[in-house]
Motif scaffolding. Structure first.
Motif, mmCIF file in Angstrom:
data_model
loop_
_atom_site.group_PDB
_atom_site.id
_atom_site.type_symbol
_atom_site.label_atom_id
_atom_site.label_comp_id
_atom_site.label_asym_id
_atom_site.label_seq_id
_atom_site.Cartn_x
_atom_site.Cartn_y
_atom_site.Cartn_z
ATOM 1 N N ALA A 119 0.837 -1.209 0.000
ATOM 2 C CA ALA A 119 0.000 0.000 0.000
ATOM 3 C C ALA A 119 0.866 1.250 0.000
ATOM 4 O O ALA A 119 0.590 2.213 -0.728
ATOM 5 C CB ALA A 119 -0.925 -0.013 1.215
ATOM 6 N N ASP A 175 -2.210 -3.650 -7.551
ATOM 7 C CA ASP A 175 -3.351 -3.919 -6.681
ATOM 8 C C ASP A 175 -3.617 -5.414 -6.522
ATOM 9 O O ASP A 175 -4.090 -5.863 -5.484
ATOM 10 C CB ASP A 175 -4.590 -3.210 -7.232
ATOM 11 N N ALA A 204 -5.130 0.288 -0.612
ATOM 12 C CA ALA A 204 -4.494 0.050 -1.916
ATOM 13 C C ALA A 204 -5.454 0.382 -3.056
ATOM 14 O O ALA A 204 -5.038 0.922 -4.092
ATOM 15 C CB ALA A 204 -4.034 -1.403 -2.013
#
Length: 225
Positions: free
Chosen positions: A127, A153, A195
């Motif tokens: 993240a 991601d 994220a």
């Protein structure tokens, strides 16, 4: 001369947005640190930081709306201001998720510690990298870098699914740790959502640079509601 002043205002707007981003990044770092260290004092810091995030969000939005109303920007400058407004919202949501992590951590501090099978530190790293990459793409006007952030991601999604599966299995084997495991499941989900917001920021950068809305182009996005 008026255009010079306008572009100076755009630069000031970007600076305000980056200051907002720094607060959101600090919220992420501190909330996970509180979890890893089981430290209630850091949780309190995250709560105080949330107030600063909310104030910064209002300032960025107000300046953005003033520029839209007074300057009537065209083309790429208009897209930049619209992107700033959307990025600002996503940064505030990152702060909300960090606050949720801190609140869950406070609950955990009141329970016996367990060895939870969730890579919270690893999820924070992904993240963190995504947020930094999205902001770097904004600074450099780099759509390719922004696209690479969106691709990352999948990595945090995988870790979130694995944590969920293993923690549910842990509960099945030992109901006595259900409370701690459920809090950790939610913290893992918080990081996955952070994220997603970083991916949203990257897509907003692409919108600014290329004028392309990729929200429905089979890329991982998160609704703003």
């Amino acid at each position: 001369m008026p255009r010079v002043h306008f572009h100076q205002q755009l630069a000031q707007l970007k600076d305000k947005l980056l200051a907002m981003a720094a607060l959101s990044q600090q919220a992420l770092e501190s909330s996970v640190e509180a979890y890893l260290e089981r430290d209630p004092a850091i949780c309190q810091y995250v709560r105080e930081n949330e107030t600063a995030i909310n104030m910064a969000q209002r300032e960025v939005d107000e300046m953005s709306y003033e520029l839209l109303a007074q300057e009537q920007p065209m083309a790429i400058d208009l897209r930049f201001i619209l992107a700033v407004i959307k990025i600002n919202g996503n940064l505030e949501r990152i702060g909300d998720q960090a606050m949720s992590i801190a609140e869950r951590t406070l609950e955990l501090c009141a329970t016996p510690a367990i060895d939870a099978p969730a890579d919270i530190a690893g999820m924070r790293e992904i993240a963190r990298t995504m947020i930094r990459g999205a902001l770097q793409a904004l600074l450099e006007g780099d759509a390719r870098l922004a696209a690479s952030v969106i691709e990352m991601d999948d990595d945090i999604d995988r870790l979130n699914r694995l944590a969920h599966e293993q923690l549910i299995e842990l509960i099945g084997n030992n109901a006595g740790v259900a409370e701690q495991a459920l809090h950790t499941i939610i913290i893992s989900r918080n990081l996955e959502r952070i994220a997603d917001y970083a991916a949203n920021i990257a897509s907003d950068v692409i919108f600014w640079i290329e004028g392309a809305d990729i929200r429905h182009a089979n890329l991982p996005m998160l609704a703003t509601s």
